[in-house]
Design a protein around this motif. Sequence first.
Motif, mmCIF file in Angstrom:
data_model
loop_
_atom_site.group_PDB
_atom_site.id
_atom_site.type_symbol
_atom_site.label_atom_id
_atom_site.label_comp_id
_atom_site.label_asym_id
_atom_site.label_seq_id
_atom_site.Cartn_x
_atom_site.Cartn_y
_atom_site.Cartn_z
ATOM 1 N N PHE A 1 0.866 -1.176 0.000
ATOM 2 C CA PHE A 1 0.000 0.000 0.000
ATOM 3 C C PHE A 1 0.904 1.228 0.000
ATOM 4 O O PHE A 1 1.754 1.374 0.883
ATOM 5 C CB PHE A 1 -0.904 -0.004 1.237
ATOM 6 C CG PHE A 1 -1.728 1.239 1.360
ATOM 7 C CD1 PHE A 1 -2.859 1.404 0.591
ATOM 8 C CD2 PHE A 1 -1.368 2.247 2.248
ATOM 9 C CE1 PHE A 1 -3.631 2.553 0.693
ATOM 10 C CE2 PHE A 1 -2.125 3.396 2.356
ATOM 11 C CZ PHE A 1 -3.259 3.550 1.580
ATOM 12 N N ILE A 2 0.740 2.073 -0.983
ATOM 13 C CA ILE A 2 1.575 3.262 -1.095
ATOM 14 C C ILE A 2 0.669 4.492 -1.092
ATOM 15 O O ILE A 2 -0.257 4.589 -1.892
ATOM 16 C CB ILE A 2 2.410 3.226 -2.396
ATOM 17 C CG1 ILE A 2 3.295 1.985 -2.404
ATOM 18 C CG2 ILE A 2 3.236 4.489 -2.539
ATOM 19 C CD1 ILE A 2 4.017 1.751 -3.711
ATOM 20 N N ASP B 1 4.082 4.094 3.415
ATOM 21 C CA ASP B 1 4.014 2.853 2.646
ATOM 22 C C ASP B 1 3.851 1.703 3.635
ATOM 23 O O ASP B 1 4.390 1.759 4.735
ATOM 24 C CB ASP B 1 5.290 2.613 1.844
ATOM 25 C CG ASP B 1 5.516 3.654 0.765
ATOM 26 O OD1 ASP B 1 4.590 4.444 0.492
ATOM 27 O OD2 ASP B 1 6.612 3.683 0.203
ATOM 28 N N ALA B 2 3.141 0.662 3.240
ATOM 29 C CA ALA B 2 2.963 -0.494 4.119
ATOM 30 C C ALA B 2 2.839 -1.753 3.293
ATOM 31 O O ALA B 2 2.253 -1.736 2.198
ATOM 32 C CB ALA B 2 1.717 -0.321 4.984
#
Length: 113
Positions: free
Chosen positions: A34-35, A40-41
């Motif tokens: 996920f950005i 971010d993750a």
Amino acid sequence: MIVDQVKAQARGITSSDVAAAVGLSNALVPSGEFISKKFDANVYTNAVARRVADIGDAAVKLLGDKPVLIRDVAVVEDGGAPETQNVTVNGEPAVYLNVLRIPGGIRFRSWTP
């Protein structure tokens, strides 16, 4: 989990096949990232069963068009190793962690960004 060897052999399944199916169906699997503008993750797909009995719903293999599920060849039950030791501190249950110094061992350092 107890694999019924008769049922497993009748379907051409080994205990290793069942163990592999458990491992594949009971894991946190990386599925993307996920950005956003702020952070971010990593994103994971959660395939960990909510109930022990749900592990039995995982497929071991296909026989023709029909999946053979873990519960078809094994008994899935909640269990654990029998307790062999216990530790108490002032009469309360506790955890004992033994830390050994090994010459030439790895050093751990804290890091602060």
